[in-house]
Design a protein around this motif. Sequence first.
Motif, PDB file in Angstrom:
ATOM      1  N   MET A   1       0.846  -1.137  -0.024  1.00  0.00           N
ATOM      2  CA  MET A   1       0.122  -0.169  -0.018  1.00  0.00           C
ATOM      3  C   MET A   1       0.926   1.263  -0.088  1.00  0.00           C
ATOM      4  O   MET A   1       1.947   1.209   0.642  1.00  0.00           O
ATOM      5  CB  MET A   1      -1.227  -0.079   1.360  1.00  0.00           C
ATOM      6  CG  MET A   1      -1.697   0.953   1.356  1.00  0.00           C
ATOM      7  SD  MET A   1      -3.332   0.728   2.543  1.00  0.00           S
ATOM      8  CE  MET A   1      -4.405   1.331   1.332  1.00  0.00           C
ATOM      9  N   LEU A   2       0.503   2.326  -0.751  1.00  0.00           N
ATOM     10  CA  LEU A   2       1.416   3.475  -0.946  1.00  0.00           C
ATOM     11  C   LEU A   2       0.893   4.432   0.410  1.00  0.00           C
ATOM     12  O   LEU A   2      -0.123   4.443   0.747  1.00  0.00           O
ATOM     13  CB  LEU A   2       1.046   4.280  -2.289  1.00  0.00           C
ATOM     14  CG  LEU A   2       1.303   3.490  -3.536  1.00  0.00           C
ATOM     15  CD1 LEU A   2       0.691   4.162  -4.720  1.00  0.00           C
ATOM     16  CD2 LEU A   2       2.742   3.404  -3.663  1.00  0.00           C
ATOM     17  N   SER A   3       2.049   5.093   0.704  1.00  0.00           N
ATOM     18  CA  SER A   3       1.878   5.950   1.781  1.00  0.00           C
ATOM     19  C   SER A   3       1.026   7.349   1.320  1.00  0.00           C
ATOM     20  O   SER A   3       1.029   7.518   0.074  1.00  0.00           O
ATOM     21  CB  SER A   3       3.383   6.523   2.220  1.00  0.00           C
ATOM     22  OG  SER A   3       3.959   7.191   1.319  1.00  0.00           O
ATOM     23  N   LYS A   7       1.183   9.028  -2.571  1.00  0.00           N
ATOM     24  CA  LYS A   7      -0.233   9.218  -3.135  1.00  0.00           C
ATOM     25  C   LYS A   7      -0.279  10.792  -3.705  1.00  0.00           C
ATOM     26  O   LYS A   7      -0.658  11.177  -4.698  1.00  0.00           O
ATOM     27  CB  LYS A   7      -1.325   8.844  -2.464  1.00  0.00           C
ATOM     28  CG  LYS A   7      -1.557   7.319  -2.246  1.00  0.00           C
ATOM     29  CD  LYS A   7      -2.748   6.964  -1.476  1.00  0.00           C
ATOM     30  CE  LYS A   7      -2.964   5.308  -1.376  1.00  0.00           C
ATOM     31  NZ  LYS A   7      -4.310   5.086  -0.635  1.00  0.00           N
ATOM     32  N   LYS A   8      -0.156  11.604  -2.766  1.00  0.00           N
ATOM     33  CA  LYS A   8      -0.223  13.031  -2.708  1.00  0.00           C
ATOM     34  C   LYS A   8       0.768  13.455  -3.837  1.00  0.00           C
ATOM     35  O   LYS A   8       0.368  14.167  -4.985  1.00  0.00           O
ATOM     36  CB  LYS A   8       0.020  13.689  -1.585  1.00  0.00           C
ATOM     37  CG  LYS A   8      -0.421  15.225  -1.487  1.00  0.00           C
ATOM     38  CD  LYS A   8      -0.306  15.794  -0.363  1.00  0.00           C
ATOM     39  CE  LYS A   8      -0.768  17.404  -0.440  1.00  0.00           C
ATOM     40  NZ  LYS A   8      -0.710  18.038   0.957  1.00  0.00           N
ATOM     41  N   TRP A  12      -0.229  15.316  -7.468  1.00  0.00           N
ATOM     42  CA  TRP A  12       0.287  16.376  -8.206  1.00  0.00           C
ATOM     43  C   TRP A  12       0.903  16.144  -9.434  1.00  0.00           C
ATOM     44  O   TRP A  12       0.802  16.927 -10.128  1.00  0.00           O
ATOM     45  CB  TRP A  12       1.304  16.817  -6.975  1.00  0.00           C
ATOM     46  CG  TRP A  12       0.609  17.815  -6.099  1.00  0.00           C
ATOM     47  CD1 TRP A  12       0.198  17.379  -4.663  1.00  0.00           C
ATOM     48  CD2 TRP A  12      -0.092  19.142  -6.277  1.00  0.00           C
ATOM     49  NE1 TRP A  12      -0.436  18.473  -4.087  1.00  0.00           N
ATOM     50  CE2 TRP A  12      -0.494  19.594  -5.113  1.00  0.00           C
ATOM     51  CE3 TRP A  12      -0.392  19.726  -7.359  1.00  0.00           C
ATOM     52  CZ2 TRP A  12      -1.495  20.709  -4.873  1.00  0.00           C
ATOM     53  CZ3 TRP A  12      -1.095  21.124  -7.266  1.00  0.00           C
ATOM     54  CH2 TRP A  12      -1.493  21.555  -5.961  1.00  0.00           C
ATOM     55  N   ALA A  13       1.533  15.313  -9.357  1.00  0.00           N
ATOM     56  CA  ALA A  13       2.161  14.843 -10.769  1.00  0.00           C
ATOM     57  C   ALA A  13       1.261  14.608 -12.082  1.00  0.00           C
ATOM     58  O   ALA A  13       1.550  15.140 -12.899  1.00  0.00           O
ATOM     59  CB  ALA A  13       3.371  13.666 -10.834  1.00  0.00           C
ATOM     60  N   GLY A  14       0.281  13.974 -11.576  1.00  0.00           N
ATOM     61  CA  GLY A  14      -0.920  13.881 -12.454  1.00  0.00           C
ATOM     62  C   GLY A  14      -1.691  15.039 -12.830  1.00  0.00           C
ATOM     63  O   GLY A  14      -2.041  15.245 -14.120  1.00  0.00           O
ATOM     64  N   ASP A  60      -8.623  15.159  -0.173  1.00  0.00           N
ATOM     65  CA  ASP A  60      -7.658  14.468   0.599  1.00  0.00           C
ATOM     66  C   ASP A  60      -7.453  15.374   1.737  1.00  0.00           C
ATOM     67  O   ASP A  60      -7.195  15.273   2.906  1.00  0.00           O
ATOM     68  CB  ASP A  60      -6.358  13.971  -0.081  1.00  0.00           C
ATOM     69  CG  ASP A  60      -6.771  12.827  -0.897  1.00  0.00           C
ATOM     70  OD1 ASP A  60      -7.775  12.277  -1.095  1.00  0.00           O
ATOM     71  OD2 ASP A  60      -5.877  12.688  -1.761  1.00  0.00           O
ATOM     72  N   GLU A  61      -6.890  16.805   1.352  1.00  0.00           N
ATOM     73  CA  GLU A  61      -6.810  17.839   2.301  1.00  0.00           C
ATOM     74  C   GLU A  61      -7.839  17.958   3.418  1.00  0.00           C
ATOM     75  O   GLU A  61      -7.662  18.118   4.701  1.00  0.00           O
ATOM     76  CB  GLU A  61      -6.245  19.111   1.735  1.00  0.00           C
ATOM     77  CG  GLU A  61      -5.107  19.057   0.829  1.00  0.00           C
ATOM     78  CD  GLU A  61      -4.588  20.313   0.591  1.00  0.00           C
ATOM     79  OE1 GLU A  61      -5.172  21.534   0.634  1.00  0.00           O
ATOM     80  OE2 GLU A  61      -3.739  20.468  -0.526  1.00  0.00           O
ATOM     81  N   VAL A  62      -9.036  17.995   2.895  1.00  0.00           N
ATOM     82  CA  VAL A  62     -10.231  18.355   3.896  1.00  0.00           C
ATOM     83  C   VAL A  62     -10.385  16.951   4.928  1.00  0.00           C
ATOM     84  O   VAL A  62     -10.471  17.401   5.847  1.00  0.00           O
ATOM     85  CB  VAL A  62     -11.617  18.532   3.135  1.00  0.00           C
ATOM     86  CG1 VAL A  62     -12.823  18.106   3.730  1.00  0.00           C
ATOM     87  CG2 VAL A  62     -11.428  19.742   2.243  1.00  0.00           C
ATOM     88  N   GLU A  63     -10.184  15.943   4.222  1.00  0.00           N
ATOM     89  CA  GLU A  63     -10.292  14.737   5.108  1.00  0.00           C
ATOM     90  C   GLU A  63      -9.103  14.563   6.050  1.00  0.00           C
ATOM     91  O   GLU A  63      -9.181  14.218   7.340  1.00  0.00           O
ATOM     92  CB  GLU A  63     -10.101  13.339   4.361  1.00  0.00           C
ATOM     93  CG  GLU A  63     -11.225  13.043   3.463  1.00  0.00           C
ATOM     94  CD  GLU A  63     -11.328  11.890   2.532  1.00  0.00           C
ATOM     95  OE1 GLU A  63      -9.928  11.301   2.723  1.00  0.00           O
ATOM     96  OE2 GLU A  63     -11.982  11.721   1.652  1.00  0.00           O
ATOM     97  N   GLU A  64      -7.903  15.147   5.666  1.00  0.00           N
ATOM     98  CA  GLU A  64      -6.765  15.275   6.769  1.00  0.00           C
ATOM     99  C   GLU A  64      -7.076  16.306   7.866  1.00  0.00           C
ATOM    100  O   GLU A  64      -6.854  15.982   8.887  1.00  0.00           O
ATOM    101  CB  GLU A  64      -5.524  15.490   5.906  1.00  0.00           C
ATOM    102  CG  GLU A  64      -4.888  14.432   4.983  1.00  0.00           C
ATOM    103  CD  GLU A  64      -3.292  14.897   4.345  1.00  0.00           C
ATOM    104  OE1 GLU A  64      -2.929  16.021   4.844  1.00  0.00           O
ATOM    105  OE2 GLU A  64      -3.201  14.353   3.603  1.00  0.00           O
ATOM    106  N   GLY A  65      -7.682  17.149   7.482  1.00  0.00           N
ATOM    107  CA  GLY A  65      -7.944  18.352   8.332  1.00  0.00           C
ATOM    108  C   GLY A  65      -9.143  17.605   9.487  1.00  0.00           C
ATOM    109  O   GLY A  65      -8.969  17.827  10.612  1.00  0.00           O
ATOM    110  N   ALA A  66     -10.072  16.982   8.809  1.00  0.00           N
ATOM    111  CA  ALA A  66     -10.912  16.377   9.705  1.00  0.00           C
ATOM    112  C   ALA A  66     -10.520  15.323  10.603  1.00  0.00           C
ATOM    113  O   ALA A  66     -11.003  15.213  11.801  1.00  0.00           O
ATOM    114  CB  ALA A  66     -12.053  15.603   8.810  1.00  0.00           C
ATOM    115  N   GLN A  67      -9.677  14.487  10.101  1.00  0.00           N
ATOM    116  CA  GLN A  67      -9.092  13.493  11.044  1.00  0.00           C
ATOM    117  C   GLN A  67      -8.086  14.125  12.082  1.00  0.00           C
ATOM    118  O   GLN A  67      -8.173  13.735  13.309  1.00  0.00           O
ATOM    119  CB  GLN A  67      -7.907  12.547  10.102  1.00  0.00           C
ATOM    120  CG  GLN A  67      -8.803  11.621   9.250  1.00  0.00           C
ATOM    121  CD  GLN A  67      -7.781  10.858   8.352  1.00  0.00           C
ATOM    122  OE1 GLN A  67      -6.470  11.146   8.238  1.00  0.00           O
ATOM    123  NE2 GLN A  67      -8.383   9.842   7.811  1.00  0.00           N
TER     124      GLN A  67
END
Length: 158
Positions: A1-3, A7-8, A12-14, A60-67
Amino acid sequence: MLSRRIKKTLKWAGYLFFTFLACLYILTLRKGTPYPGAVVFLMLVSAGAAYWTYRSLDRDEVEEGAQLDEQEWLESVKHDTLMLAMEHDGVLTVTDVATDLDIPLADAERVLTSMDDGVRVASSVTEDGVIVYEFKEVIHRQARMRGAASRAENRDAR
């Protein structure tokens, strides 16, 4: 599993790749091409992929903030629960935590379950079927304090 970091980085590259492709197709259109419909289609697909990738990064940023908010809340409630355990001689139930801290039963159960490590805090079921959480260090501390108080009383009585 990728860290999470990998993934981030890949997202960004994509995003940058798809944005670059969209710009490249715009330049191709401006210079003139025998297949303008195909170039417009590819430009729209690239722009859509860039948009989707960017939205994914934003989610992803919103989910990280919620966590993080959830962790901060959980830590503050854990502290309040420890203080409550001191008041209740080191033994708590979900209902005790919910009523005294004014939080829903599900949240109280989640807090106590997260604290139950089997060493410092251990859960057990009484004969009545009630789950109690025993805060072993709190119980030990209070027993030690009672012992010190009784020794002081014995000294004063002499």
